[in-house]
Write a protein that holds these residues in place. Structure first.
Motif, mmCIF file in Angstrom:
data_model
loop_
_atom_site.group_PDB
_atom_site.id
_atom_site.type_symbol
_atom_site.label_atom_id
_atom_site.label_comp_id
_atom_site.label_asym_id
_atom_site.label_seq_id
_atom_site.Cartn_x
_atom_site.Cartn_y
_atom_site.Cartn_z
ATOM 1 N N GLY A 16 0.811 -1.222 0.000
ATOM 2 C CA GLY A 16 0.000 0.000 0.000
ATOM 3 C C GLY A 16 0.841 1.267 0.000
ATOM 4 N N LEU A 17 1.834 1.354 0.884
ATOM 5 C CA LEU A 17 2.632 2.579 0.972
ATOM 6 C C LEU A 17 3.760 2.580 -0.048
ATOM 7 C CD1 LEU A 17 2.744 3.078 4.851
ATOM 8 C CD2 LEU A 17 1.004 3.753 3.191
ATOM 9 N N ASP A 36 9.800 -6.548 -4.406
ATOM 10 C CA ASP A 36 8.881 -7.179 -3.438
ATOM 11 C C ASP A 36 9.048 -8.685 -3.550
ATOM 12 O OD1 ASP A 36 6.594 -7.661 -1.670
ATOM 13 O OD2 ASP A 36 5.970 -5.632 -2.168
ATOM 14 N N ASP A 65 13.676 -10.818 -1.344
ATOM 15 C CA ASP A 65 13.381 -11.023 0.074
ATOM 16 C C ASP A 65 14.418 -10.217 0.838
ATOM 17 O OD1 ASP A 65 13.263 -11.839 2.681
ATOM 18 O OD2 ASP A 65 13.054 -13.967 2.226
ATOM 19 N N VAL A 66 13.976 -9.221 1.594
ATOM 20 C CA VAL A 66 14.929 -8.282 2.216
ATOM 21 C C VAL A 66 15.782 -8.931 3.308
ATOM 22 C CG1 VAL A 66 13.531 -6.237 1.694
ATOM 23 C CG2 VAL A 66 13.243 -7.396 3.912
ATOM 24 N N TYR A 176 5.893 -6.374 17.196
ATOM 25 C CA TYR A 176 5.998 -5.389 16.115
ATOM 26 C C TYR A 176 6.551 -4.050 16.633
ATOM 27 C CZ TYR A 176 4.301 -2.231 12.390
ATOM 28 O OH TYR A 176 4.203 -1.288 11.403
ATOM 29 N N LYS A 180 9.992 -1.899 15.436
ATOM 30 C CA LYS A 180 9.983 -0.570 14.820
ATOM 31 C C LYS A 180 10.796 0.439 15.642
ATOM 32 C CE LYS A 180 7.741 -1.480 11.073
ATOM 33 N NZ LYS A 180 8.323 -1.250 9.759
ATOM 34 N N ILE A 209 -3.020 3.697 8.199
ATOM 35 C CA ILE A 209 -3.411 3.858 6.797
ATOM 36 C C ILE A 209 -3.998 2.529 6.379
ATOM 37 C CG2 ILE A 209 -2.648 4.497 4.451
ATOM 38 C CD1 ILE A 209 -0.213 5.010 7.197
ATOM 39 N N THR A 211 -4.117 -0.271 4.529
ATOM 40 C CA THR A 211 -3.353 -1.042 3.535
ATOM 41 C C THR A 211 -3.460 -2.520 3.934
ATOM 42 O OG1 THR A 211 -1.280 -1.070 4.750
ATOM 43 C CG2 THR A 211 -1.667 0.862 3.342
HETATM 44 N N1 LIG Z 1 -0.321 0.815 6.995
HETATM 45 C C1 LIG Z 1 -0.111 1.270 8.214
HETATM 46 O O1 LIG Z 1 -1.048 1.641 8.936
HETATM 47 C C2 LIG Z 1 1.307 1.378 8.766
HETATM 48 C C3 LIG Z 1 1.468 2.006 10.005
HETATM 49 C C4 LIG Z 1 2.754 2.114 10.523
HETATM 50 C C5 LIG Z 1 3.845 1.623 9.844
HETATM 51 N N2 LIG Z 1 3.658 1.001 8.641
HETATM 52 C C6 LIG Z 1 4.856 0.471 7.980
HETATM 53 O O2 LIG Z 1 4.881 0.914 6.628
HETATM 54 C C7 LIG Z 1 5.556 -0.056 5.811
HETATM 55 C C8 LIG Z 1 4.699 -0.360 4.590
HETATM 56 O O3 LIG Z 1 3.489 -0.961 5.037
HETATM 57 P P1 LIG Z 1 2.161 -1.031 4.162
HETATM 58 O O4 LIG Z 1 1.098 -0.376 4.953
HETATM 59 O O5 LIG Z 1 2.439 -0.593 2.774
HETATM 60 O O6 LIG Z 1 1.896 -2.597 4.242
HETATM 61 P P2 LIG Z 1 1.693 -3.644 3.040
HETATM 62 O O7 LIG Z 1 1.458 -4.955 3.696
HETATM 63 O O8 LIG Z 1 0.698 -3.119 2.076
HETATM 64 O O9 LIG Z 1 3.130 -3.630 2.335
HETATM 65 C C9 LIG Z 1 4.266 -4.257 2.872
HETATM 66 C C10 LIG Z 1 5.018 -4.879 1.707
HETATM 67 O O10 LIG Z 1 6.218 -5.471 2.211
HETATM 68 C C11 LIG Z 1 6.420 -6.673 1.487
HETATM 69 N N3 LIG Z 1 7.281 -7.591 2.255
HETATM 70 C C12 LIG Z 1 6.981 -8.281 3.376
HETATM 71 N N4 LIG Z 1 8.021 -9.060 3.739
HETATM 72 C C13 LIG Z 1 8.989 -8.859 2.808
HETATM 73 C C14 LIG Z 1 10.297 -9.377 2.630
HETATM 74 N N5 LIG Z 1 10.820 -10.299 3.465
HETATM 75 N N6 LIG Z 1 11.018 -8.954 1.557
HETATM 76 C C15 LIG Z 1 10.501 -8.031 0.693
HETATM 77 N N7 LIG Z 1 9.268 -7.496 0.817
HETATM 78 C C16 LIG Z 1 8.526 -7.909 1.864
HETATM 79 C C17 LIG Z 1 5.005 -7.252 1.307
HETATM 80 O O11 LIG Z 1 4.962 -8.216 0.281
HETATM 81 C C18 LIG Z 1 4.207 -5.994 1.013
HETATM 82 O O12 LIG Z 1 4.087 -5.729 -0.371
HETATM 83 C C19 LIG Z 1 5.806 -1.279 6.711
HETATM 84 O O13 LIG Z 1 7.138 -1.269 7.140
HETATM 85 C C20 LIG Z 1 4.858 -1.051 7.881
HETATM 86 O O14 LIG Z 1 5.319 -1.655 9.068
HETATM 87 C C21 LIG Z 1 2.412 0.870 8.083
#
Ligand SMILES: NC(=O)c1ccc[n+]([C@@H]2O[C@H](COP(=O)([O-])OP(=O)(O)OC[C@H]3O[C@@H](n4cnc5c(N)ncnc54)[C@H](O)[C@@H]3O)[C@@H](O)[C@H]2O)c1
Length: 286
Positions: A16-17, A36, A65-66, A176, A180, A209, A211
């Motif tokens: 999403g982000l 990804d 894979d990170v 989690y 962070k 957000i 997502t």
């Molecule tokens: N959405 C929220 O409310 C929110 C709030 C606080 C922090 N965040 C942080 O923002 C970042 C993005 O989150 P998002 O909301 O887009 O979530 P999301 O689940 O939509 O996206 C996360 C992406 O990371 C990828 N991913 C997971 N493990 C992986 C790996 N080992 N290697 C490569 N890619 C991998 C997933 O496939 C996914 O596409 C994350 O770090 C999340 O913790 C999100």
């Protein structure tokens, strides 16, 4: 750092982000390497869908894979081969592994290990792969200066993703949240380490957000936001995060910082008399 004409790697770029950060970078004229976990064909198909309305998008997909250091280095090499260079990392990849609430902390050890691997070690590996590649760009200059090489040129930028939960880890985010918090620590230590190389490192801390990371529990978080939020008492949109990422890339005087984008939302674990114990209604622990 100017965005136009520079090359950025966005991890978690199908999420999403990550997808909105990729869109922002493309629209501002960057080359964007979206990475990804999805296999190549699937990832490319999603990317095509994502960018179908973006004219002249200079974008490519990489499976990554990170947590895998060799893969990270291979992807960075492939990006340099494809786009000629790399200037920045927007490291969005992350997980919130959710499980049923239990009173035993030891039930969460396996999930905690995995969370640390992806959210923390993954942040170290990706920052290292990109920074080392940027540093490898000036071997002659470095060789002449010996080990105390430093530069006045702005050569790179890294944006990590922390969370409101990293600032205020509570019972519900017992795994989690601290992962962070570690991202905040890595951001500062990397900023210090990489300052002589002209590479800035900052992070963003989103609040809520809608997502895929929220799973099916968006409604529960929304209620929490309404009870404990500041203003606005509503989830942010992905664009509110990419706006901050843009500023952190472009403003060369922001370094070693974190920007909260929460609308003032606080995670609270206190139970007030007469109020429902938040653990009773929480969708699970992360
Ligand atoms: N959405 C929220 O409310 C929110 C709030 C606080 C922090 N965040 C942080 O923002 C970042 C993005 O989150 P998002 O909301 O887009 O979530 P999301 O689940 O939509 O996206 C996360 C992406 O990371 C990828 N991913 C997971 N493990 C992986 C790996 N080992 N290697 C490569 N890619 C991998 C997933 O496939 C996914 O596409 C994350 O770090 C999340 O913790 C999100």
């Amino acid at each position: 750092m100017q965005i136009k004409g520079h090359t950025f790697l966005v991890t978690g770029g199908l999420g999403g982000l990550g997808s909105d950060c990729s869109r922002m970078l493309c629209e501002l004229g960057a080359n964007v390497a979206v990475a990804d976990v999805a296999p190549g064909d699937q990832g490319r198909a999603k990317l095509q869908e994502q960018f179908k309305d973006t004219k002249d998008a200079n974008v490519d997909y990489y499976t990554l894979d990170v947590t895998d250091e060799a893969q990270a280095q291979a992807v960075v090499e492939a990006i340099i081969k494809r786009f000629g260079s790399i200037h920045g990392l927007v490291h969005c990849a992350g997980v919130a592994l959710r499980r049923q609430w239990t009173t035993k902390l030891s039930d969460g050890v396996a999930a905690f290990r995995k969370t640390l691997d992806i959210n923390v070690t993954g942040t170290y590996i990706m920052g290292a792969a990109v920074a080392d590649a940027i540093n490898a760009r000036a071997p002659e200059e470095r060789a002449n200066a010996g080990s105390l090489w430093s530069t006045k040129e702005e050569r790179g930028v890294i944006i990590n993703f922390s969370s409101v939960a990293g600032h205020e880890p509570t019972a519900r985010v017992v795994g989690y949240g601290p992962s962070k918090t570690a991202v905040l620590g890595l951001t500062r230590s990397f900023a210090d380490f990489l300052a002589p190389s002209g590479i800035r490192v900052n992070s963003v801390s989103p609040g809520l957000i809608a997502t895929p990371i929220l799973g099916t529990h968006a409604g529960w978080y929304q209620k929490d936001l309404e009870a404990n939020g500041g203003f606005p008492k509503a989830p942010a949109q992905p664009k509110h995060i990419s706006m901050a990422v843009q500023q952190l890339i472009e403003n060369e005087f922001i370094n070693g910082e974190d920007v909260k984008i929460t609308g003032g939302w606080r995670l609270v674990s206190t139970v007030f008399p007469g109020q429902e114990d938040p653990r009773a209604s929480a969708p699970g622990i992360e």
